[in-house]
Enzyme design. Structure first.
Site, PDB file in Angstrom:
ATOM      1  N   SER A  20       0.764  -1.183   0.232  1.00  0.00           N
ATOM      2  CA  SER A  20       0.084  -0.108   0.059  1.00  0.00           C
ATOM      3  C   SER A  20       0.962   1.350   0.006  1.00  0.00           C
ATOM      4  O   SER A  20       2.132   1.121   0.604  1.00  0.00           O
ATOM      5  CB  SER A  20      -0.975  -0.047   1.143  1.00  0.00           C
ATOM      6  OG  SER A  20      -0.148  -0.129   2.406  1.00  0.00           O
ATOM      7  N   GLU A  22       1.295   5.493   0.660  1.00  0.00           N
ATOM      8  CA  GLU A  22       0.661   6.698   1.390  1.00  0.00           C
ATOM      9  C   GLU A  22       0.982   7.961   0.677  1.00  0.00           C
ATOM     10  O   GLU A  22       2.420   8.243   0.423  1.00  0.00           O
ATOM     11  CB  GLU A  22       1.097   6.570   2.839  1.00  0.00           C
ATOM     12  CG  GLU A  22       0.497   7.883   3.602  1.00  0.00           C
ATOM     13  CD  GLU A  22       0.877   7.722   5.301  1.00  0.00           C
ATOM     14  OE1 GLU A  22       0.653   6.505   5.631  1.00  0.00           O
ATOM     15  OE2 GLU A  22       1.453   8.565   5.671  1.00  0.00           O
ATOM     16  N   THR A  53      -3.151  11.106   3.434  1.00  0.00           N
ATOM     17  CA  THR A  53      -3.249  11.741   5.125  1.00  0.00           C
ATOM     18  C   THR A  53      -4.142  12.907   5.348  1.00  0.00           C
ATOM     19  O   THR A  53      -4.628  13.424   4.560  1.00  0.00           O
ATOM     20  CB  THR A  53      -1.569  12.184   5.500  1.00  0.00           C
ATOM     21  OG1 THR A  53      -1.335  13.191   4.431  1.00  0.00           O
ATOM     22  CG2 THR A  53      -0.721  10.967   5.399  1.00  0.00           C
ATOM     23  N   HIS A  82      -7.421   9.193   5.538  1.00  0.00           N
ATOM     24  CA  HIS A  82      -6.825   9.232   7.033  1.00  0.00           C
ATOM     25  C   HIS A  82      -7.756  10.125   7.845  1.00  0.00           C
ATOM     26  O   HIS A  82      -8.208  11.105   7.605  1.00  0.00           O
ATOM     27  CB  HIS A  82      -5.478   9.749   7.176  1.00  0.00           C
ATOM     28  CG  HIS A  82      -4.336   8.725   6.673  1.00  0.00           C
ATOM     29  ND1 HIS A  82      -3.264   8.701   7.402  1.00  0.00           N
ATOM     30  CD2 HIS A  82      -4.300   8.009   5.726  1.00  0.00           C
ATOM     31  CE1 HIS A  82      -2.395   7.724   6.847  1.00  0.00           C
ATOM     32  NE2 HIS A  82      -2.997   7.474   5.782  1.00  0.00           N
ATOM     33  N   ASP A 114      -2.188  14.404  16.451  1.00  0.00           N
ATOM     34  CA  ASP A 114      -1.589  15.092  17.215  1.00  0.00           C
ATOM     35  C   ASP A 114      -2.281  16.420  17.918  1.00  0.00           C
ATOM     36  O   ASP A 114      -3.315  16.858  17.472  1.00  0.00           O
ATOM     37  CB  ASP A 114      -0.250  15.790  16.522  1.00  0.00           C
ATOM     38  CG  ASP A 114       0.793  14.866  16.296  1.00  0.00           C
ATOM     39  OD1 ASP A 114       1.197  14.092  17.045  1.00  0.00           O
ATOM     40  OD2 ASP A 114       1.200  14.755  15.056  1.00  0.00           O
ATOM     41  N   HIS A 157       5.217   5.663  21.002  1.00  0.00           N
ATOM     42  CA  HIS A 157       5.076   6.672  20.542  1.00  0.00           C
ATOM     43  C   HIS A 157       5.776   7.775  21.687  1.00  0.00           C
ATOM     44  O   HIS A 157       5.758   7.371  22.909  1.00  0.00           O
ATOM     45  CB  HIS A 157       3.544   6.844  20.741  1.00  0.00           C
ATOM     46  CG  HIS A 157       2.878   8.391  20.389  1.00  0.00           C
ATOM     47  ND1 HIS A 157       2.801   9.318  21.043  1.00  0.00           N
ATOM     48  CD2 HIS A 157       2.370   8.596  19.011  1.00  0.00           C
ATOM     49  CE1 HIS A 157       2.611  10.446  20.523  1.00  0.00           C
ATOM     50  NE2 HIS A 157       2.065  10.053  19.050  1.00  0.00           N
ATOM     51  N   PHE A 224      13.191  14.246  11.164  1.00  0.00           N
ATOM     52  CA  PHE A 224      12.007  13.930  11.425  1.00  0.00           C
ATOM     53  C   PHE A 224      11.791  12.681  12.292  1.00  0.00           C
ATOM     54  O   PHE A 224      11.130  12.444  13.180  1.00  0.00           O
ATOM     55  CB  PHE A 224      11.246  13.415  10.113  1.00  0.00           C
ATOM     56  CG  PHE A 224       9.744  13.094   9.823  1.00  0.00           C
ATOM     57  CD1 PHE A 224       8.799  13.937  10.602  1.00  0.00           C
ATOM     58  CD2 PHE A 224       9.416  12.055   9.289  1.00  0.00           C
ATOM     59  CE1 PHE A 224       7.671  13.532  10.683  1.00  0.00           C
ATOM     60  CE2 PHE A 224       8.124  11.647   9.246  1.00  0.00           C
ATOM     61  CZ  PHE A 224       7.292  12.487   9.889  1.00  0.00           C
ATOM     62  N   HIS A 274       3.696  -1.111   3.727  1.00  0.00           N
ATOM     63  CA  HIS A 274       3.038   0.262   3.676  1.00  0.00           C
ATOM     64  C   HIS A 274       4.107   1.265   3.279  1.00  0.00           C
ATOM     65  O   HIS A 274       5.195   1.333   4.158  1.00  0.00           O
ATOM     66  CB  HIS A 274       2.368   0.485   4.887  1.00  0.00           C
ATOM     67  CG  HIS A 274       1.625   1.858   4.733  1.00  0.00           C
ATOM     68  ND1 HIS A 274       0.366   1.801   3.904  1.00  0.00           N
ATOM     69  CD2 HIS A 274       1.911   3.073   5.227  1.00  0.00           C
ATOM     70  CE1 HIS A 274      -0.048   3.297   4.030  1.00  0.00           C
ATOM     71  NE2 HIS A 274       0.888   3.966   4.668  1.00  0.00           N
TER      72      HIS A 274
HETATM   73  P1  FAD Z   1      -2.763   6.447  19.473  1.00  0.00           P
HETATM   74  O1  FAD Z   1      -1.942   5.370  19.050  1.00  0.00           O
HETATM   75  O2  FAD Z   1      -4.318   6.411  19.737  1.00  0.00           O
HETATM   76  O3  FAD Z   1      -1.964   7.194  20.888  1.00  0.00           O
HETATM   77  C1  FAD Z   1      -0.527   7.832  20.738  1.00  0.00           C
HETATM   78  C2  FAD Z   1      -0.117   8.007  22.001  1.00  0.00           C
HETATM   79  O4  FAD Z   1      -0.905   8.941  22.873  1.00  0.00           O
HETATM   80  C3  FAD Z   1      -0.092   6.619  23.011  1.00  0.00           C
HETATM   81  O5  FAD Z   1       1.031   5.747  22.636  1.00  0.00           O
HETATM   82  C4  FAD Z   1       0.070   7.529  24.256  1.00  0.00           C
HETATM   83  O6  FAD Z   1       1.367   7.682  24.555  1.00  0.00           O
HETATM   84  C5  FAD Z   1      -0.782   8.868  24.032  1.00  0.00           C
HETATM   85  N1  FAD Z   1      -2.340   7.863  24.603  1.00  0.00           N
HETATM   86  C6  FAD Z   1      -3.414   8.001  23.646  1.00  0.00           C
HETATM   87  N2  FAD Z   1      -4.446   7.332  24.672  1.00  0.00           N
HETATM   88  C7  FAD Z   1      -4.056   7.622  25.777  1.00  0.00           C
HETATM   89  C8  FAD Z   1      -4.669   7.566  26.965  1.00  0.00           C
HETATM   90  N3  FAD Z   1      -5.926   7.243  26.791  1.00  0.00           N
HETATM   91  N4  FAD Z   1      -4.180   7.963  28.138  1.00  0.00           N
HETATM   92  C9  FAD Z   1      -2.819   8.254  28.006  1.00  0.00           C
HETATM   93  N5  FAD Z   1      -2.174   8.514  27.104  1.00  0.00           N
HETATM   94  C10 FAD Z   1      -2.672   8.311  25.808  1.00  0.00           C
HETATM   95  N6  FAD Z   1      -1.028  12.395  12.097  1.00  0.00           N
HETATM   96  C11 FAD Z   1      -2.058  13.102  11.322  1.00  0.00           C
HETATM   97  O7  FAD Z   1      -2.497  14.347  11.772  1.00  0.00           O
HETATM   98  N7  FAD Z   1      -2.527  12.778  10.068  1.00  0.00           N
HETATM   99  C12 FAD Z   1      -2.306  11.933   9.514  1.00  0.00           C
HETATM  100  O8  FAD Z   1      -2.970  11.394   8.519  1.00  0.00           O
HETATM  101  C13 FAD Z   1      -1.584  10.667  10.192  1.00  0.00           C
HETATM  102  N8  FAD Z   1      -1.314   9.478   9.836  1.00  0.00           N
HETATM  103  C14 FAD Z   1      -0.520   8.712  10.444  1.00  0.00           C
HETATM  104  C15 FAD Z   1      -0.434   7.353   9.777  1.00  0.00           C
HETATM  105  C16 FAD Z   1       0.377   6.365  10.541  1.00  0.00           C
HETATM  106  C17 FAD Z   1       0.370   5.008   9.876  1.00  0.00           C
HETATM  107  C18 FAD Z   1       1.019   6.700  11.763  1.00  0.00           C
HETATM  108  C19 FAD Z   1       1.918   5.652  12.456  1.00  0.00           C
HETATM  109  C20 FAD Z   1       0.916   7.836  12.289  1.00  0.00           C
HETATM  110  C21 FAD Z   1       0.066   9.067  11.694  1.00  0.00           C
HETATM  111  N9  FAD Z   1      -0.162  10.237  12.016  1.00  0.00           N
HETATM  112  C22 FAD Z   1      -1.070  11.195  11.732  1.00  0.00           C
HETATM  113  C23 FAD Z   1       0.476  10.589  13.258  1.00  0.00           C
HETATM  114  C24 FAD Z   1      -0.243  10.635  14.386  1.00  0.00           C
HETATM  115  O9  FAD Z   1      -1.516  11.391  14.493  1.00  0.00           O
HETATM  116  C25 FAD Z   1       0.516  10.930  15.937  1.00  0.00           C
HETATM  117  O10 FAD Z   1       1.417  10.119  16.030  1.00  0.00           O
HETATM  118  C26 FAD Z   1      -0.417  11.090  17.072  1.00  0.00           C
HETATM  119  O11 FAD Z   1       0.301  11.844  17.734  1.00  0.00           O
HETATM  120  C27 FAD Z   1      -1.289   9.890  17.682  1.00  0.00           C
HETATM  121  O12 FAD Z   1      -2.152   9.733  16.861  1.00  0.00           O
HETATM  122  P2  FAD Z   1      -2.451   7.992  17.143  1.00  0.00           P
HETATM  123  O13 FAD Z   1      -3.855   7.665  16.510  1.00  0.00           O
HETATM  124  O14 FAD Z   1      -1.162   7.285  16.466  1.00  0.00           O
HETATM  125  O15 FAD Z   1      -2.438   7.640  18.485  1.00  0.00           O
END
Ligand code: FAD
Length: 302
Positions: A20, A22, A53, A82, A114, A157, A224, A274
């Site tokens: 896939s 991105e 994204t 996304h 973020d 993370h 990065f 990916h």
């Molecule tokens: P999660 O995996 O849900 O959480 C990340 C971290 O947040 C956890 O490890 C933890 O430290 C903390 N956390 C979460 N929930 C809790 C809780 N309940 N209590 C305490 N701590 C908590 N960003 C964008 O803006 N746009 C995109 O399109 C995008 N695409 C991405 C695609 C991939 C494959 C990846 C790996 C990342 C992408 N990101 C994107 C980055 C991502 O949005 C950031 O890394 C963001 O900070 C975390 O989102 P997540 O869904 O990965 O979080």
């Protein structure tokens, strides 16, 4: 006489891996041209899906939507949109999802996103929004039978207190309905292998697909990576050393480094990849070619 070396999957007719790609939504006409040229070059490799994204804070909502729409209308590719929880109410997010479903989108990459206040600050969910990725996954599944991918972090993370916390969170996303995970990029496969051992031990059985970032520009990728908590091994820096003003050699080295990485993953049983394309096709095309993929007749748009 030397014993024959073990045959690795690169020397045999291994089944073709699933791939896939991105992309990010373009900001202007010139970037749109680069993106579309890349989509057209990579489309004949028949990826399982291509993902688009969503800018930090939902900043690219319209552009993401327009890019996904164009992929649907002008190619036979399956787009994955996304979507983050950031700065949106549940109603807003659900409406976007219903629009995607009506358009024919069946893949979503579901993320927390973020903080609007910037990476490194504390994430505060919108009071009326989805509170985190597990809740978003459940919300998506309630709207339609989307294939939902989520993130995974083999090196954890930056906000995560531990790998155990990280894996527990992945498990909550799976329990909410996630069908696959895509990892943050990594350069040292050892991190991925150790992480996967713990993931499987935790009873998580969905595919956790490695995210591969071909190093188009070492300095940029390293900076990065530092922000993302990705280890930049000294051997990697050494391979790009002295090539700052030599883009042609850099590209060849980048392809060699990425091919070496994916071959090692293949040899260790990985069957899906990916690619973070950064909207550029050449390196990714070369790596896929080395994975045994060849251009297939392009399906017309539905
Ligand atoms: P999660 O995996 O849900 O959480 C990340 C971290 O947040 C956890 O490890 C933890 O430290 C903390 N956390 C979460 N929930 C809790 C809780 N309940 N209590 C305490 N701590 C908590 N960003 C964008 O803006 N746009 C995109 O399109 C995008 N695409 C991405 C695609 C991939 C494959 C990846 C790996 C990342 C992408 N990101 C994107 C980055 C991502 O949005 C950031 O890394 C963001 O900070 C975390 O989102 P997540 O869904 O990965 O979080």
């Amino acid at each position: 006489m030397h014993a024959a070396p073990a045959r690795s999957s690169r020397q045999t007719e291994a089944p073709k891996p699933g791939i896939s790609f991105e992309f990010f939504p373009p900001k202007n006409d010139a970037m749109a041209e680069t993106l579309w040229a890349s989509v057209q070059r990579l489309a004949p490799l028949a990826p399982d899906f291509v993902s688009v994204t969503y800018g930090a804070g939902g900043s690219t909502r319209e552009r993401t939507h327009a890019t996904v729409k164009r992929i649907l209308e002008e190619t036979g590719l399956k787009p994955a949109s996304h979507l983050t929880c950031v700065a949106a109410t549940k109603d807003d997010t659900d409406e976007i999802l219903r629009q995607y479903w009506a358009m024919g989108v069946r893949h979503i990459v579901a993320l927390r996103g973020d903080p609007v206040t910037g990476i490194g600050t504390t994430f505060e969910a919108h009071p009326e929004g989805y509170q985190g990725s597990p809740e978003l996954v459940a919300g998506i599944k309630a709207i339609g039978d989307f294939h939902v991918a989520v993130s995974a972090y083999p090196e954890k993370h930056p906000e995560s207190p531990s790998l155990d916390f990280e894996i527990d969170l992945l498990k909550r996303k799976v329990d909410a309905g996630a069908d696959r995970a895509i990892t943050q990029f990594f350069f040292d496969n050892g991190h991925y292998y150790r992480y996967m051992e713990r993931v499987r031990k935790a009873g998580i059985s969905i595919p956790v697909v490695p995210g591969i970032l071909p190093v188009q520009n070492f300095r940029q990728s390293a900076s990065f990576a530092t922000k993302c908590g990705t280890d930049v091994p000294a051997w990697l820096a050494r391979r790009f050393e002295g090539l700052e003003d030599d883009p042609e050699t850099r590209r060849m080295v980048a392809a060699a480094v990425a091919v070496e990485q994916v071959y090692d993953l293949l040899d260790n049983g990985v069957s899906d990849f990916h690619f973070y394309t950064m909207n550029k096709a050449d390196l990714v095309f070369a790596i896929c070619h080395m994975l045994g993929l060849r251009a297939e007749p392009v399906a017309a748009a539905a």
